[in-house]
Design a protein around this motif. Structure first.
Motif, PDB file in Angstrom:
ATOM      1  N   GLU A  42       0.851  -1.183   0.000  1.00 42.17           N
ATOM      2  CA  GLU A  42       0.000   0.000   0.000  1.00 42.17           C
ATOM      3  C   GLU A  42       0.885   1.230   0.000  1.00 42.17           C
ATOM      4  O   GLU A  42       1.912   1.250   0.668  1.00 42.17           O
ATOM      5  CB  GLU A  42      -0.889   0.019   1.254  1.00 42.17           C
ATOM      6  N   GLU A 101      -8.022  -2.693  -8.943  1.00 40.42           N
ATOM      7  CA  GLU A 101      -6.622  -2.641  -8.530  1.00 40.42           C
ATOM      8  C   GLU A 101      -6.362  -1.631  -7.419  1.00 40.42           C
ATOM      9  O   GLU A 101      -5.263  -1.568  -6.884  1.00 40.42           O
ATOM     10  CB  GLU A 101      -5.727  -2.322  -9.739  1.00 40.42           C
ATOM     11  N   SER A 102      -7.363  -0.807  -7.104  1.00 41.58           N
ATOM     12  CA  SER A 102      -7.194   0.152  -6.005  1.00 41.58           C
ATOM     13  C   SER A 102      -6.915  -0.630  -4.729  1.00 41.58           C
ATOM     14  O   SER A 102      -7.566  -1.629  -4.457  1.00 41.58           O
ATOM     15  CB  SER A 102      -8.489   0.952  -5.837  1.00 41.58           C
ATOM     16  N   CYS A 103      -5.939  -0.171  -3.951  1.00 43.14           N
ATOM     17  CA  CYS A 103      -5.605  -0.932  -2.739  1.00 43.14           C
ATOM     18  C   CYS A 103      -6.700  -0.768  -1.695  1.00 43.14           C
ATOM     19  O   CYS A 103      -6.862  -1.605  -0.822  1.00 43.14           O
ATOM     20  CB  CYS A 103      -4.249  -0.525  -2.184  1.00 43.14           C
ATOM     21  N   GLY A 104      -7.426   0.355  -1.774  1.00 42.86           N
ATOM     22  CA  GLY A 104      -8.524   0.555  -0.832  1.00 42.86           C
ATOM     23  C   GLY A 104      -8.139   1.354   0.400  1.00 42.86           C
ATOM     24  O   GLY A 104      -8.946   1.556   1.292  1.00 42.86           O
ATOM     25  N   LYS A 105      -6.887   1.800   0.439  1.00 42.39           N
ATOM     26  CA  LYS A 105      -6.462   2.531   1.642  1.00 42.39           C
ATOM     27  C   LYS A 105      -7.175   3.875   1.757  1.00 42.39           C
ATOM     28  O   LYS A 105      -7.705   4.208   2.809  1.00 42.39           O
ATOM     29  CB  LYS A 105      -4.943   2.738   1.614  1.00 42.39           C
ATOM     30  N   CYS A 106      -7.188   4.656   0.689  1.00 42.86           N
ATOM     31  CA  CYS A 106      -7.795   5.978   0.833  1.00 42.86           C
ATOM     32  C   CYS A 106      -9.203   6.029   0.238  1.00 42.86           C
ATOM     33  O   CYS A 106      -9.519   5.379  -0.742  1.00 42.86           O
ATOM     34  CB  CYS A 106      -6.878   7.073   0.282  1.00 42.86           C
ATOM     35  N   LEU A 107     -10.004   6.835   0.900  1.00 44.33           N
ATOM     36  CA  LEU A 107     -11.438   6.909   0.591  1.00 44.33           C
ATOM     37  C   LEU A 107     -11.789   7.287  -0.849  1.00 44.33           C
ATOM     38  O   LEU A 107     -12.589   6.596  -1.484  1.00 44.33           O
ATOM     39  CB  LEU A 107     -12.088   7.870   1.604  1.00 44.33           C
ATOM     40  N   ARG A 118     -10.944   4.358  -3.323  1.00 46.59           N
ATOM     41  CA  ARG A 118     -11.727   3.139  -3.078  1.00 46.59           C
ATOM     42  C   ARG A 118     -13.210   3.328  -3.407  1.00 46.59           C
ATOM     43  O   ARG A 118     -13.781   2.595  -4.211  1.00 46.59           O
ATOM     44  CB  ARG A 118     -11.557   2.723  -1.610  1.00 46.59           C
ATOM     45  N   GLU A 119     -13.824   4.333  -2.790  1.00 45.41           N
ATOM     46  CA  GLU A 119     -15.263   4.513  -2.976  1.00 45.41           C
ATOM     47  C   GLU A 119     -15.555   5.268  -4.280  1.00 45.41           C
ATOM     48  O   GLU A 119     -16.561   5.021  -4.938  1.00 45.41           O
ATOM     49  CB  GLU A 119     -15.865   5.294  -1.801  1.00 45.41           C
TER      50      GLU A 119
END
Lengths: 618, 249
Positions: free
Chosen positions: A320, A473-479, A482-483
């Motif tokens: 990340e 492929e988004s790691c999902g760490k930041c809002l 991810r959203e």
């Protein structure tokens, strides 16, 4: 292998390798790149081995499996030396003829030659083919002539001379100056000046410094780094050793994606062979400089191509990214000063040292020097890897090198810079390709993927494709990443499926801005580029989807219907056979077929199979 | 302790002195300047996940950019705008994304109101899907950085990311201390003590713990696992914890 312990010994070794080789001896080179593997090059190579034995040619002809030549569309590629006869689409069955006709008698086999689509002329030599003519293959050029698993092949073409020159005659500062003067900018996407990055890392305080080669290439359709690592790994290693010496690092890492097995293998062999000769390890060439390189295989996350995520992954953490307010040149891998460059950037270094910054900086444009390798893919006749001087126009790449669009279709756009790049329309086809010009039109150089699109490509669909790729492929760490990407994809899906509303365009734009401004790393910050550029250049296509519930390119299933053109359809029945759901029936001889819209799943099989274009998309 | 150098910076037209090394967000809060944030807590390192603390800065050299104030250290001559039009419009989208993600979170609703946002244009998720979890990772970070057991972490990638124990099964590492419950900004983790049993419910996994009874007052006061952990790290005997804190005083 004997250890080479001085600069003089390296030159002696090189001379002895060259002396052992007879340039007039017949040699068959078979392209062993991953593209040609898909075409069956392993079988072709095996057939050559067997036939050479059977025809008793063992002492008379050499066989060499090389790296990728770039012309992947035409694999398996075979070049017969010393005449340099270039055969394409070679199959196992052609092998014995090549040996008996070309190698033994010197006859050229016409049917295996490349035919110029425009002039219908047969072309014998590789460099005379239009695909290669406008290229300037400074980095890729040796791919076709060396066996990447044999270090002597690299030495024979002058390999490691730049390393010797650096260690023997140049101070680290002089090397950094030379790289700065050359104008080399990072080839991985960012385009940051390489020399300045090296200088910052050299000046940073730290007990240990690291250099990293980023070989985690993951853009859809991009394979420049793979082909370099597979085809000429020593050029990358040589660049890394020179860089490490300039920066003051004794440990390097190659972070390479595990989905590139051949690249991993060849890089590993190259490291071992360089260690055996003493070109890596302790006291390299007697200079007192120590440097070793380890390979780290990536686990398949696209985000690990981002430098801080890559470093986290190298450290054994989840890949990340982190904010880069403190640069990795100061605090990178294990919080030590770290210099990360892409495969192609490293491969440029030996060239700059050998030929000099003055020579190098004459190639390219004002702020983008040297050449760039692009993977030219999509709706293009000559799919493959092309290496061109910076500043060449898109038109030259698409038409002169790429041979235009297949099937007489119209060129519509080209996507540069991978999934986070932008879509550039036909009106800008005379754009010179360099870092700054691509950014100006809303796209980017990225790592060098170039995806060509024809008139049958829907821009809403394309934007949806790239956004959903990045969403996955988004790691999902930041809002926002991810959203936000999920919401972007949902809105694009609504538009392409006929549920689009007038407000959607504003929403797409607002969301895009929030991603650009608000994301933690470049993945999120550049992800809206395909949306923003298609909105900018192809707004009418969005409007057609939203207002008229129509897909002008005939792609979005929910907005199109397939119909039989009664005037054109002779009732041949091809479409009837092709239809997977029996939606088409024949009513009699020479009578047009009938398509039942209730049953039709809009797969397009009838459209593809009809030779008379009697299936319309409405 | 050696004091760090002081720097002068301007936040929203207020000239301030701050210790070098502090982050913009800390300095703003120390001076009663409001910057929204959901993923920061003084107990753990800044992380930069919620992006709400985005501010617009101009450096002494004149470079303008947007940065996350929880991660950007103050520097001499820095000018910070905490609520410019550009920042406000990004924050609006961010809070709208959260409103859609966690439609039943009062904390998110209240924050949205404070930011002047009333509705979200995005379809609302089923409230049982994310269960108020905004994936700020404070719980996992506290578990790792403060408690030191890393019993919970974020699993999967992107939109499929979830906070969970390994494989969503009861974790041997978890001591049931409840730190994660305490730091969660949206109350997405629940903890309940009933008799000699403690239950911790994360959004997508849960665990039960046996509590120890105080020898004096008879109340159940601490998970056995937590005692084992404390005894181990402090080199004390597990028997030292037979009496609850209140009764020891």
């Amino acid at each position: 292998m004997v250890k080479v312990s001085s600069f003089a010994e390296l030159e002696t070794l090189r001379k002895s390798i060259v002396a052992r080789r007879d340039p007039q001896k017949a040699m068959i080179t078979v392209c062993g790149g991953t593209g040609c593997h898909a075409h069956g090059c392993e079988k072709v190579a095996a057939a050559f081995r067997q036939e050479i034995e059977q025809q008793n040619l063992a002492g008379k002809v050499d066989l060499r499996i090389t790296g990728c030549h770039g012309f992947c569309e035409r694999g398996t590629l075979v070049v017969v030396k010393p005449q340099d006869i270039f055969y394409q689409r070679v199959k196992e069955k052609d092998v014995s003829t090549i040996l008996s006709e070309t190698v033994a008698k010197g006859n050229v086999i016409e049917r295996l030659l490349f035919t110029d689509l425009a002039t219908k002329e047969k072309i014998t030599r590789e460099l005379e083919i239009p695909f290669y003519k406008k290229q300037n293959r400074l980095i890729l050029g040796n791919n076709g002539s060396i066996d990447p698993t044999v270090i002597d092949d690299y030495l024979a073409v002058g390999g490691y001379a730049a390393l010797a020159r650096s260690l023997q005659r140049m101070s680290p500062e002089q090397i950094i100056d030379e790289v700065k003067k050359s104008g080399l900018r990072g080839r991985g996407g960012g385009g940051f000046p390489t020399g300045i990055k090296w200088e910052s890392t050299r000046r940073a305080h730290g007990d240990t410094k690291y250099v990293i080669c980023n070989a985690d290439e993951g853009d859809p359709g991009a394979y420049m780094d793979r082909s370099l690592m597979e085809g000429n790994p020593h050029s990358v290693l040589e660049g890394m050793i020179i860089g490490a010496y300039a920066i003051g690092s004794d440990q390097g890492y190659i972070y390479i994606r595990n989905e590139y097995p051949l690249a991993v293998k060849n890089a590993q062999i190259a490291i071992e062979q360089a260690e055996d000769y003493g070109l890596l390890g302790k006291n390299i060439l007697g200079s007192g400089f120590d440097f070793s390189v380890r390979i780290n295989r990536g686990g398949g996350a696209f985000i690990c191509g981002e430098s801080t995520a890559l470093m986290a992954s190298l450290e054994g953490h989840v890949g990340e990214p982190r904010a880069k307010y403190v640069h990795t040149a100061e605090k990178g891998l294990w919080n030590q000063p770290t210099n990360l460059n892409n495969v192609e950037t490293w491969a440029n270094v030996p060239l700059i040292i050998n030929k000099g910054a003055d020579w190098y900086s004459k190639i390219g444009t004002r702020n983008s020097k040297g050449t760039k390798i692009f993977s030219l893919v999509g709706k293009i006749n000559n799919t493959g890897l092309v290496e061109v001087p910076m500043g060449i126009t898109l038109r030259e790449i698409v038409y002169d090198i790429g041979g235009g669009i297949p099937g007489g279709k119209k060129f519509k756009a080209v996507q540069t810079g991978g999934p986070s790049g932008g879509v550039i329309p036909e009106s800008l086809i005379d754009l010179p390709v360099d870092f700054d010009e691509l950014t100006k039109v809303g796209s980017m150089m990225g790592s060098g993927a170039m995806i060509v699109m024809d008139e049958n490509t829907c821009m809403v669909d394309i934007a949806k494709y790239y956004v959903s790729f990045l969403e996955g492929e988004s790691c999902g760490k930041c809002l926002p990443c991810r959203e936000g990407l999920k919401r972007l994809r949902e809105i694009l899906a609504d538009i392409s499926e006929g549920r689009g509303e007038d407000d959607d365009i504003d929403l797409l734009e607002n969301l895009s801005v929030a991603l650009v401004d608000g994301s933690l790393c470049a993945l999120g910050a550049t992800a809206p580029n395909p949306v923003l550029t298609t909105l900018h250049y192809f707004r009418e296509e969005y409007d057609a989807h939203i207002k008229d519930k129509r897909c002008p390119a005939g792609v979005c299933k929910e907005l199109i219907t397939y119909c039989i053109n009664n005037e054109k359809c002779p009732g041949c029945g091809l479409c009837v056979k092709a239809c997977p759901v029996q939606a088409i029936t024949l009513t009699g001889k020479k009578k047009p077929a009938i398509l039942d819209q209730e049953k039709c799943i809009k797969c397009g099989a009838c459209y593809d199979v009809c030779k008379l274009c009697a299936v319309d998309i409405k | 302790m050696k004091k760090n150098k002081m720097v002068t910076l301007t936040i929203d037209s207020r000239k301030l002195q701050a210790e070098e090394g502090l982050m913009i967000l800390d300095v703003a809060r120390d001076n009663n300047i409001y910057i929204p944030s959901l993923c920061t807590n003084e107990a753990v390192e800044p992380y930069g996940a919620c992006r709400l603390c985005l501010v617009e800065i101009t450096t002494a050299r004149g470079r303008e950019r947007l940065v996350t104030s929880c991660l950007y250290p103050v520097e001499e001559g820095l000018t910070v705008k905490t609520n410019s039009e550009r920042i406000a419009s990004v924050r609006k989208v961010l809070i709208q994304l959260l409103m859609a993600r966690c439609p039943d979170s009062e904390v998110i609703q209240d924050l949205a109101k404070r930011l002047g946002v009333e509705t979200t244009p995005f379809p609302l998720e089923d409230k049982n899907k994310n269960k108020k979890c905004i994936l700020c990772a404070l719980c996992a970070r506290v578990c790792q950085e403060v408690v030191g057991v890393s019993a919970i972490s974020l699993v999967n990638r992107g939109v499929n990311r979830q906070l969970a124990t390994p494989f969503f099964e009861p974790s041997e590492a978890c001591i049931g201390c409840g730190s994660c419950v305490y730091v969660c900004p949206t109350h997405a983790i629940a903890m309940e003590d009933t008799g000699d049993k403690r239950e911790v419910r994360w959004p997508h996994s849960q665990m039960e713990f046996k509590l120890r009874k105080c020898k004096v007052c008879g109340s159940y006061w601490i998970p056995e696992r937590q005692i084992e952990h404390i005894a181990q790290v402090s080199g004390t005997s597990p028997d030292d914890y037979d009496v609850c804190f209140s009764c020891r005083e």
